[in-house]
Design a protein around this motif. Structure first.
Motif, PDB file in Angstrom:
ATOM      1  N   UNK A 252      38.622  41.153  33.008  1.00 53.81           N
ATOM      2  CA  UNK A 252      37.740  41.305  34.215  1.00 53.81           C
ATOM      3  C   UNK A 252      38.722  40.759  35.433  1.00 53.81           C
ATOM      4  N   UNK A 255      41.409  42.943  36.462  1.00 48.60           N
ATOM      5  CA  UNK A 255      40.750  44.184  37.190  1.00 48.60           C
ATOM      6  C   UNK A 255      40.527  43.874  38.504  1.00 48.60           C
TER       7      UNK A 255
ATOM      8  N   UNK B  82      33.787  50.204  41.925  1.00 53.39           N
ATOM      9  CA  UNK B  82      34.736  49.093  41.437  1.00 53.39           C
ATOM     10  C   UNK B  82      33.844  47.961  40.942  1.00 53.39           C
ATOM     11  N   UNK B  83      32.687  47.420  41.688  1.00 53.43           N
ATOM     12  CA  UNK B  83      32.203  46.482  41.174  1.00 53.43           C
ATOM     13  C   UNK B  83      31.269  46.693  40.091  1.00 53.43           C
ATOM     14  N   UNK B  85      32.547  48.596  37.459  1.00 51.86           N
ATOM     15  CA  UNK B  85      33.365  48.184  36.323  1.00 51.86           C
ATOM     16  C   UNK B  85      33.722  46.714  36.258  1.00 51.86           C
ATOM     17  N   UNK B  86      33.733  46.025  37.320  1.00 45.20           N
ATOM     18  CA  UNK B  86      34.262  44.749  37.209  1.00 45.20           C
ATOM     19  C   UNK B  86      33.041  44.054  36.552  1.00 45.20           C
ATOM     20  N   UNK B  89      33.139  44.640  32.765  1.00 45.69           N
ATOM     21  CA  UNK B  89      34.144  44.098  32.142  1.00 45.69           C
ATOM     22  C   UNK B  89      33.886  42.498  31.822  1.00 45.69           C
ATOM     23  N   UNK B  90      32.875  41.893  32.602  1.00 44.27           N
ATOM     24  CA  UNK B  90      32.477  40.672  32.227  1.00 44.27           C
ATOM     25  C   UNK B  90      31.649  40.386  30.863  1.00 44.27           C
ATOM     26  N   UNK B  91      31.950  39.193  30.061  1.00 41.32           N
ATOM     27  CA  UNK B  91      31.570  38.989  28.896  1.00 41.32           C
ATOM     28  C   UNK B  91      30.121  39.286  28.809  1.00 41.32           C
ATOM     29  N   UNK B  93      28.306  41.945  29.378  1.00 43.16           N
ATOM     30  CA  UNK B  93      27.375  43.039  30.223  1.00 43.16           C
ATOM     31  C   UNK B  93      27.262  44.338  29.422  1.00 43.16           C
TER      32      UNK B  93
END
Lengths: 758, 137
Positions: A252, A255, B82-83, B85-86, B89-91, B93
């Protein structure tokens, strides 16, 4: 109730400990070394031995962990950091041998960074473990990415006041900072903060990079509107537990780093010893090993640089034995991994000014890409990140360190006129922009209060609520940096409009995204076109003559013209007498007389002592003292020497009693006796700066009593330990040069007749 | 070998154009005031990032180059995406590796973002192995 008649109880400890307990140092807590609980700067027993196994082009073991057991950090490092083309060669090197190459001027930086890209975290930590602090400093000089060191400022205030942000940003620019970082007390004030700082940063010179530290989505949005040009809030951690607890993963964060690049914003990561310990997931590893993991991870992510070396964890790391060395080793490791290094120093890591000054020295002397990843250019109470290692209060201390050690700390002394000029200009510019864009109508008294204020306690400006409204208008109105450029231009701030435009133009080509990029004189300087080429004495970054003139121009430096110029008062005129030469001095016949031997420049070039007493008053005090004890006096001018002891001995040998006083124009005096060795005087008054007229009176009286055959109690000048020499020696040296310049080795002592005038 | 020299602003001024097709030399104060150059012209382009990737690779900074290459794929992607996806990618989610893999496929199909897609798939595998697909709140 205590009994008035009883003797006070004996202290139960050496009283020095009481005094030590009151020192600022004792506000610091010191942690015992305890590796099992994470309190080890380096070399915890739990730190793995370096290892790397590669099979079929893939890392299958990293620092003793098999692929199947990789945690997120291991895996990311294995996949993205380890350079397989050099890994076998690098891991086979003896760590001590490689450490020696780091301090070998014959091994170029590029060779060291090439090999480091094939090293595991444990290997890098082992290498660092072989270097002493001075070796680390030498290695840093060699390994820094950019040749030219720079510095970064925090610009914030307790009111989130955009007027003060503009003034303080312009001040930071004038001081020479190459990056400005802001944050706010109230999160929704981010846009107003950005406007204030970006306008202020365009005053005086263009090219200062700016960031607004806030929640990621907002930060990216403010960046896209053209206000910010870099970001450094991408935090990474050395354990999986800390990472997940921090609500992120290596992927994360990587990215996010990519997203900043995609928006043309320079980015660096944040890591730093002690963070895992603070967050409760240290895995019993040493602080240095965990940071090695952070840095390998960052390199793998493809970020250009890091702010590391303690950061928020610095006070904790500094509390551990060896913490100061560990913090700096982190910075060196970052440079070895070919990352731009903004070397922390952004947290007040100690209450002891000595430990604060000492902590900055490795980075300052060896030079890092940014000596501080946040020097508090504002007062400490205005620092919304919490106090930095150095703050507005101590800017001149930092300037003095640069000057003392001939080192580049990125800052330049500021004159009083320049400070007011840029502050006034910045406040006028941001006020004009706010008016043009319909954000607010700053009053003249508000603006003026900010221009002169050292900190927000002194300003009469917008309320927090008003700033929230300003910030909302900027955000909701979708105001961009191009709108600000137009407003600046319309109101006559053409240079500022051009400077801001130059920052926007940067991002189209993205040159500032390369490692360690800053902008000087409108030109990019980065590790690409300003690579550190240090290879021993005479190479690498050297302070130019022009730069040295800037660094050395400390405010209120004094020179000969300040000591002998307008300040010097003539001896005559307001004096009680004139000193009339009356031929060669002869041996006196009066058995009770005291001869006063004046120095060569007394009353000629020099008219007052370093304590500021008029020489006529000093001579009056001596004479009055001598007469009060029933003796007579004669005054002679000694020309063949300016030394106190010889002045005194010369006077004594001319004296009928054998006792004389020697006195220099700067105020140093001695009682002497004719049969003594030159430096074996009777009484010495060496502390001229704290010697009062009363002391001179008592000195005269004592000399008279010696002449009368008595043994008076010596006069003591009370001294409480202040740095008298630092305060007075510049002036003393200049004055004494006038004395020695006035000597004539062939001249005989001359009788002086006092002609009373009142 | 490349003929790219640095700074790219100077060496490739004629090769680079802004998002709306203007040249670097058009980005003047006069044009900003006239309104012919707008905020949209001041964003980085895919081409510029690829040139910077080349510069970084020549300077032996492979991972930095790869980041610029990934970034070049995100230039045209909206902030909101983009946000998303971000956030994913966080634990904890994403509920499963599938969610990340689907997003990767979407990036590949819609934006031609092959590197980003591969990066997301790599994350999906790592998260699965480390059991990150668990509820955090």
């Amino acid at each position: 109730m205590s009994d008035q008649n009883s003797t006070p109880p004996l202290p139960n400890r050496w009283q020095r400990f009481d005094q030590w307990d009151k020192r600022p140092l004792r506000l610091d807590r010191f942690a015992r070394e305890d590796a099992k609980n994470g309190f080890a700067a380096t070399n915890s027993p739990a730190d793995p031995k370096p290892s790397l196994k590669i099979s079929q082009g893939k890392v299958v073991e990293l620092d003793g962990v098999a692929e199947a057991d990789f945690d997120l950090i291991d895996e990311f490092i294995a996949r993205h950091h380890i350079d397989l083309s050099v890994a076998a060669e690098a891991m086979a090197l003896d760590a001590r041998d490689f450490a020696r190459r780091l301090v070998d001027i014959n091994v170029p930086r590029s060779e060291l960074t090439r090999l480091a890209k094939g090293m595991t975290p444990a290997k890098l930590a082992e290498v660092m473990g072989h270097l002493s602090t001075v070796e680390l400093m030498f290695a840093q000089t060699k390994l820094r990415a950019r040749r030219t060191p720079a510095n970064q400022a925090h610009v914030t205030n307790a009111k989130d006041d955009p007027l003060q942000l503009a003034a303080d940003s312009a001040t930071a620019v004038a001081l020479g900072f190459d990056e400005i970082e802001t944050t706010m007390r109230v999160a929704s004030n981010g846009w107003a903060n950005a406007l204030g700082c970006v306008v202020g940063a365009a005053v005086g010179r263009g090219g200062v990079l700016f960031q607004c530290s806030i929640e990621e989505a907002e930060e990216l949005a403010i960046g896209m509107a053209g206000f910010t040009s870099y970001a450094e809030t991408v935090s990474v951690y050395g354990t999986e537990g800390s990472f997940i607890d921090g609500d992120d993963t290596p992927w994360s964060k990587a990215f996010l780093t990519t997203a900043y690049a995609a928006r043309g914003i320079k980015a660096r990561c944040t890591s730093g010893g002690g963070s895992e310990l603070l967050m409760g997931y240290h895995d019993a590893h040493s602080i240095l090993y965990l940071e090695a993991r952070c840095l390998c991870l960052q390199r793998g992510m493809g970020v250009q640089g890091t702010q590391n070396g303690g950061i928020d964890g610095a006070p904790l790391t500094y509390s551990v034995p060896g913490g100061g060395r560990e913090i700096f080793a982190e910075n060196v490791m970052a440079a070895l991994l070919d990352l731009e290094c903004a070397s922390g120093n952004d947290t007040r890591a100690s209450s002891s000014e000595i430990r604060v000054g000492a902590k900055i020295m490795p980075a300052l002397v060896s030079g890092t890409d940014f000596i501080c990843s946040g020097f508090g250019s504002i007062l400490s109470y205005d620092n919304s990140f919490a106090a930095s290692l150095f703050n507005g209060e101590e800017i001149e201390d930092f300037l003095a360190l640069q000057r003392d050690f001939v080192v580049e700390g990125g800052l330049t002394p500021l004159t009083e006129d320049r400070a007011l000029d840029v502050r006034r200009r910045a406040v006028d510019a941001v006020a004009a922009v706010m008016e043009e864009l319909g954000l607010a109508e700053p009053r003249e008294d508000q603006k003026t209060s900010v221009v002169f204020a050292s900190g927000s306690l002194e300003t009469d400006t917008f309320s927090a609520g008003e700033v929230v409204a300003i910030s909302r208008k900027i955000k909701d109105g979708r105001i961009t940096a191009t709108d600000v450029i137009k407003a600046l231009h319309k109101r006559g701030f053409v240079e500022e409009a051009r400077n801001l435009l130059s920052m926007l133009r940067l991002r189209v080509a993205g040159d500032h995204l390369q490692t360690a990029a800053i902008i000087r004189d409108g030109k990019i300087l980065s590790a690409i076109n300003d690579p550190n080429d240090y290879s021993g004495p005479g190479t690498g970054y050297r302070i130019s003559e022009e730069r040295w003139r800037e660094i050395s121009a400390m405010r209120d430096s004094i020179g000969r013209s300040d000591v002998f110029g307008a300040g010097a008062r003539p001896h005559d005129g307001n004096a009680a007498y004139a000193l009339i030469p009356a031929g060669s001095a002869a041996l006196g016949r009066d058995k009770k007389e005291v001869v006063i031997g004046l120095s060569p420049a007394w009353g000629i070039d020099i008219h007052e002592t370093t304590a500021g007493h008029k020489l006529s008053d000093v001579l009056d005090a001596l004479i009055a003292g001598i007469e009060s004890a029933g003796s007579s006096f004669r005054v002679v001018r000694v020309r063949h020497t300016a030394d106190t002891s010889f002045l005194g001995l010369t006077a004594a040998r001319l004296s009928g009693s054998g006792y004389g006083i020697g006195i220099q124009a700067k105020g140093t005096a001695v009682i002497h006796q004719k049969d003594r060795y030159p430096h074996m005087n009777v009484e010495l008054f060496s502390m001229a700066p704290i010697t009062s007229l009363d002391h001179y009176h008592r000195l005269g009286a004592n000399a008279a009593r010696f002449a009368a055959g008595e043994n008076p109690e010596p006069v003591l000048v009370a001294y409480n330990g202040e740095a008298l020499l630092a305060k007075h020696h510049v002036k003393t040296a200049l004055l004494f040069a006038a004395e020695t310049g006035a000597t004539n080795p062939a001249a005989l002592p001359e009788e002086l007749r006092l002609e009373r005038r009142r | 070998m490349s003929d790219i020299s640095y700074p790219v602003t100077d060496s490739a001024a004629d090769k680079l154009s802004t998002a709306t097709g203007k040249k670097l030399s058009d980005l003047t104060l006069e044009n900003v005031l006239a309104g012919t150059v707008t905020a949209a012209d001041f964003s980085i382009t895919r081409e510029a990032l690829l040139l910077q990737a080349e510069v970084a690779r020549l300077a032996s900074r492979r991972s930095l180059a790869e980041n610029f290459e990934r970034a070049s794929e995100l230039v045209g992607v909206p902030n909101e995406t983009i946000f998303e996806i971000y956030e994913l990618l966080r634990p904890g989610r994403a509920a499963s590796a599938e969610a990340l893999k689907e997003r990767a496929q979407h990036m590949r199909n819609v934006y031609g973002a092959n590197r980003i897609a591969a990066f997301l798939e790599e994350a999906a595998a790592a998260y699965e192995r480390r059991s990150l697909f668990r509820r955090r709140y």
